[in-house]
Design a protein around this motif. Structure first.
Motif, mmCIF file in Angstrom:
data_model
loop_
_atom_site.group_PDB
_atom_site.id
_atom_site.type_symbol
_atom_site.label_atom_id
_atom_site.label_comp_id
_atom_site.label_asym_id
_atom_site.label_seq_id
_atom_site.Cartn_x
_atom_site.Cartn_y
_atom_site.Cartn_z
ATOM 1 N N GLN A 259 51.366 45.546 106.550
ATOM 2 C CA GLN A 259 52.192 44.406 106.934
ATOM 3 C C GLN A 259 53.650 44.650 106.541
ATOM 4 O O GLN A 259 53.950 45.436 105.646
ATOM 5 C CB GLN A 259 51.702 43.129 106.231
ATOM 6 N N ASP A 260 54.524 43.934 107.184
ATOM 7 C CA ASP A 260 55.947 43.984 106.861
ATOM 8 C C ASP A 260 56.153 43.407 105.461
ATOM 9 O O ASP A 260 55.515 42.418 105.093
ATOM 10 C CB ASP A 260 56.733 43.164 107.897
ATOM 11 N N ILE A 261 57.023 44.019 104.684
ATOM 12 C CA ILE A 261 57.282 43.572 103.312
ATOM 13 C C ILE A 261 57.779 42.131 103.286
ATOM 14 O O ILE A 261 57.623 41.426 102.288
ATOM 15 C CB ILE A 261 58.274 44.522 102.585
ATOM 16 N N LEU B 152 57.778 36.228 101.793
ATOM 17 C CA LEU B 152 57.470 34.847 102.162
ATOM 18 C C LEU B 152 56.495 34.219 101.168
ATOM 19 O O LEU B 152 56.581 33.027 100.868
ATOM 20 C CB LEU B 152 56.886 34.775 103.575
ATOM 21 N N ALA B 153 55.576 35.025 100.638
ATOM 22 C CA ALA B 153 54.577 34.507 99.704
ATOM 23 C C ALA B 153 55.120 34.369 98.280
ATOM 24 O O ALA B 153 54.781 33.412 97.582
ATOM 25 C CB ALA B 153 53.341 35.412 99.704
ATOM 26 N N TYR B 154 55.990 35.302 97.849
ATOM 27 C CA TYR B 154 56.378 35.354 96.442
ATOM 28 C C TYR B 154 57.879 35.302 96.182
ATOM 29 O O TYR B 154 58.315 35.435 95.047
ATOM 30 C CB TYR B 154 55.797 36.622 95.795
ATOM 31 N N GLY B 155 58.661 35.120 97.229
ATOM 32 C CA GLY B 155 60.108 35.076 97.047
ATOM 33 C C GLY B 155 60.704 36.469 97.085
ATOM 34 O O GLY B 155 60.005 37.461 97.312
ATOM 35 N N PHE C 126 59.454 48.134 96.409
ATOM 36 C CA PHE C 126 59.907 46.768 96.174
ATOM 37 C C PHE C 126 59.116 46.241 94.977
ATOM 38 O O PHE C 126 57.892 46.410 94.929
ATOM 39 C CB PHE C 126 59.640 45.878 97.386
ATOM 40 N N GLN C 127 59.825 45.609 94.036
ATOM 41 C CA GLN C 127 59.150 45.130 92.833
ATOM 42 C C GLN C 127 59.369 43.636 92.612
ATOM 43 O O GLN C 127 60.470 43.128 92.813
ATOM 44 C CB GLN C 127 59.649 45.882 91.600
ATOM 45 N N TRP C 128 58.282 42.995 92.177
ATOM 46 C CA TRP C 128 58.330 41.601 91.768
ATOM 47 C C TRP C 128 57.981 41.553 90.293
ATOM 48 O O TRP C 128 57.120 42.306 89.830
ATOM 49 C CB TRP C 128 57.323 40.763 92.560
ATOM 50 N N ALA C 129 58.648 40.686 89.543
ATOM 51 C CA ALA C 129 58.401 40.564 88.107
ATOM 52 C C ALA C 129 57.825 39.192 87.793
ATOM 53 O O ALA C 129 58.146 38.200 88.447
ATOM 54 C CB ALA C 129 59.697 40.767 87.328
ATOM 55 N N CYS D 20 48.647 42.818 83.016
ATOM 56 C CA CYS D 20 49.136 42.070 84.174
ATOM 57 C C CYS D 20 48.037 41.744 85.184
ATOM 58 O O CYS D 20 48.292 41.109 86.205
ATOM 59 C CB CYS D 20 50.239 42.867 84.866
ATOM 60 N N ALA D 21 46.827 42.174 84.892
ATOM 61 C CA ALA D 21 45.740 41.967 85.834
ATOM 62 C C ALA D 21 45.233 40.540 85.839
ATOM 63 O O ALA D 21 44.636 40.099 86.797
ATOM 64 C CB ALA D 21 44.586 42.912 85.518
ATOM 65 N N ILE D 22 45.473 39.821 84.759
ATOM 66 C CA ILE D 22 45.029 38.430 84.692
ATOM 67 C C ILE D 22 46.110 37.591 85.339
ATOM 68 O O ILE D 22 47.261 37.620 84.928
ATOM 69 C CB ILE D 22 44.778 38.011 83.245
ATOM 70 N N GLY D 23 45.774 36.871 86.348
ATOM 71 C CA GLY D 23 46.764 36.108 87.113
ATOM 72 C C GLY D 23 47.142 36.889 88.352
ATOM 73 O O GLY D 23 46.422 37.751 88.796
ATOM 74 N N ASP D 24 48.292 36.552 88.908
ATOM 75 C CA ASP D 24 48.772 37.286 90.064
ATOM 76 C C ASP D 24 50.293 37.200 90.101
ATOM 77 O O ASP D 24 50.925 36.859 89.117
ATOM 78 C CB ASP D 24 48.132 36.799 91.367
ATOM 79 N N LEU D 25 50.853 37.508 91.243
ATOM 80 C CA LEU D 25 52.311 37.536 91.372
ATOM 81 C C LEU D 25 52.975 36.186 91.178
ATOM 82 O O LEU D 25 54.113 36.114 90.774
ATOM 83 C CB LEU D 25 52.691 38.065 92.766
ATOM 84 N N SER D 26 52.294 35.121 91.534
ATOM 85 C CA SER D 26 52.951 33.808 91.476
ATOM 86 C C SER D 26 52.957 33.233 90.085
ATOM 87 O O SER D 26 52.273 33.603 89.204
ATOM 88 C CB SER D 26 52.288 32.837 92.437
#
Length: 128
Positions: free
Chosen positions: A28-30, A35-38, A53-56, A122-128
């Motif tokens: 999918q397009d990044i 759109l899901a995580y900002g 691309f990185q999300w923190a 970081c496996a517990i939870g998710d990006l949001s």
């Protein structure tokens, strides 16, 4: 021994769940991730038409504070009461979730081609 084995299996499954959710964006397009995580916190040009691309996500956990009260008698029969507060310690976890992409000229955008597995912390939870 069995307890640690079970705990390790659960941890591996949790890493797999987060990684599976991230892998669902492959192809999918990044911008779908955005759109899901900002917006991402970082972009790294990897060369040869690829980019990361990185999300923190920063999590702060605090242990609850509890009071422990003790009462002692001295040799004259007087009571001495002491209260000690324990807990309130904080731990900070900074997680990076990385998507590897390739430039897609027809789509004029970056397409997710892979991920970097998140750490166990970081496996517990998710990006949001």
């Amino acid at each position: 021994m069995k307890f640690w084995l079970i705990l390790n299996v659960i941890a591996i499954l949790l890493v797999g769940c987060v990684a599976d959710k991230m892998r669902s964006y492959v192809g999918q397009d990044i911008r779908q991730v955005e759109l899901a995580y900002g917006p991402p916190v970082n972009q790294i040009d990897l060369g040869n038409g690829t980019r990361a691309f990185q999300w923190a996500k920063i999590s702060v956990d605090t242990t609850p504070v509890s009071a422990v009260t003790t009462t002692d008698k001295d040799s004259k029969g007087r009571k001495t009461t002491q209260t000690q507060f324990v807990g309130g310690d904080q731990s900070v976890t900074r997680c990076l979730y990385t998507f590897i992409t390739a430039w897609n000229p027809p789509g004029n955008g970056w397409v997710v081609t892979g991920i970097r597995e998140p750490s166990l912390d970081c496996a517990i939870g998710d990006l949001s």
